[in-house]
Design a protein around this motif. Structure first.
Motif, PDB file in Angstrom:
ATOM      1  N   ARG A   1      37.323  53.767  30.803  1.00  0.00           N
ATOM      2  CA  ARG A   1      36.890  53.245  29.513  1.00  0.00           C
ATOM      3  C   ARG A   1      36.286  52.064  29.466  1.00  0.00           C
ATOM      4  N   ILE A   2      36.949  51.118  30.079  1.00  0.00           N
ATOM      5  CA  ILE A   2      36.426  49.755  30.089  1.00  0.00           C
ATOM      6  C   ILE A   2      35.276  49.634  31.194  1.00  0.00           C
TER       7      ILE A   2
ATOM      8  N   LEU B   1      40.976  41.921  23.023  1.00  0.00           N
ATOM      9  CA  LEU B   1      42.009  42.485  22.525  1.00  0.00           C
ATOM     10  C   LEU B   1      43.081  41.331  21.926  1.00  0.00           C
ATOM     11  N   LYS B   2      43.297  40.455  22.491  1.00  0.00           N
ATOM     12  CA  LYS B   2      44.229  39.382  21.923  1.00  0.00           C
ATOM     13  C   LYS B   2      43.806  38.729  20.915  1.00  0.00           C
ATOM     14  N   GLU B   3      42.273  38.141  21.222  1.00  0.00           N
ATOM     15  CA  GLU B   3      41.690  37.386  20.089  1.00  0.00           C
ATOM     16  C   GLU B   3      41.362  38.222  18.737  1.00  0.00           C
TER      17      GLU B   3
ATOM     18  N   ARG C   1      39.760  41.848  32.519  1.00  0.00           N
ATOM     19  CA  ARG C   1      40.318  40.620  31.994  1.00  0.00           C
ATOM     20  C   ARG C   1      39.559  40.000  30.601  1.00  0.00           C
ATOM     21  N   CYS C   2      38.315  40.326  30.447  1.00  0.00           N
ATOM     22  CA  CYS C   2      37.643  39.933  29.196  1.00  0.00           C
ATOM     23  C   CYS C   2      38.049  40.828  28.137  1.00  0.00           C
ATOM     24  N   TRP C   3      38.068  42.274  28.371  1.00  0.00           N
ATOM     25  CA  TRP C   3      38.405  43.128  27.537  1.00  0.00           C
ATOM     26  C   TRP C   3      39.932  42.917  26.792  1.00  0.00           C
TER      27      TRP C   3
ATOM     28  N   TRP D   1      47.824  43.056  34.990  1.00  0.00           N
ATOM     29  CA  TRP D   1      48.456  44.471  35.209  1.00  0.00           C
ATOM     30  C   TRP D   1      49.486  45.060  34.172  1.00  0.00           C
ATOM     31  N   ASP D   2      50.393  43.895  33.611  1.00  0.00           N
ATOM     32  CA  ASP D   2      51.274  44.169  32.786  1.00  0.00           C
ATOM     33  C   ASP D   2      50.498  44.284  31.378  1.00  0.00           C
ATOM     34  N   ALA D   3      49.497  43.789  31.351  1.00  0.00           N
ATOM     35  CA  ALA D   3      48.793  43.982  29.764  1.00  0.00           C
ATOM     36  C   ALA D   3      48.284  45.087  29.719  1.00  0.00           C
ATOM     37  N   LEU D   4      47.635  45.492  30.885  1.00  0.00           N
ATOM     38  CA  LEU D   4      46.925  46.776  31.029  1.00  0.00           C
ATOM     39  C   LEU D   4      47.577  47.985  30.679  1.00  0.00           C
TER      40      LEU D   4
END
Length: 94
Positions: free
Chosen positions: A61-62, A86-88, A80-82, A41-44
């Motif tokens: 959008r996701i 982004l992090k990767e 979660r995968c999206w 939730w924080d990352a989103l």
């Protein structure tokens, strides 16, 4: 903790593990609920702010990308995968 298991008075670090939190969202005019761990939730929220979008719009959008997949995962997994992608992408460009 000391070597013999006694507390040395130090505050233990916060656990990175937390139960999912369910929130109601609206996608394309339809109410649904999604359960994500607080870290997601924080990352989103952070990504939505970076893109200047409400969280619902980013999740929508996701969801569009998720539904275009050959074998679409559930929405929570897609989020979660999206976020992980982004992090990767960020890590591989450094």
């Amino acid at each position: 903790m000391t070597a013999n298991g006694d507390s040395d008075g130090a505050v233990p670090p916060a656990s990175p593990f937390a139960a999912p939190v369910k929130r109601s969202i609206t996608i394309a005019g339809h109410q649904t609920a999604i359960s994500l761990e607080p870290v997601f939730w924080d990352a989103l929220r952070a990504r939505a702010a970076l893109e200047g979008l409400p969280i619902n719009a980013l999740i929508a959008r996701i969801d569009v990308a998720r539904l275009a997949a050959v074998d679409p995962p559930n929405l929570a997994s897609a989020v979660r995968c999206w976020l992980f992608d982004l992090k990767e992408d960020k890590n591989s460009s450094q």
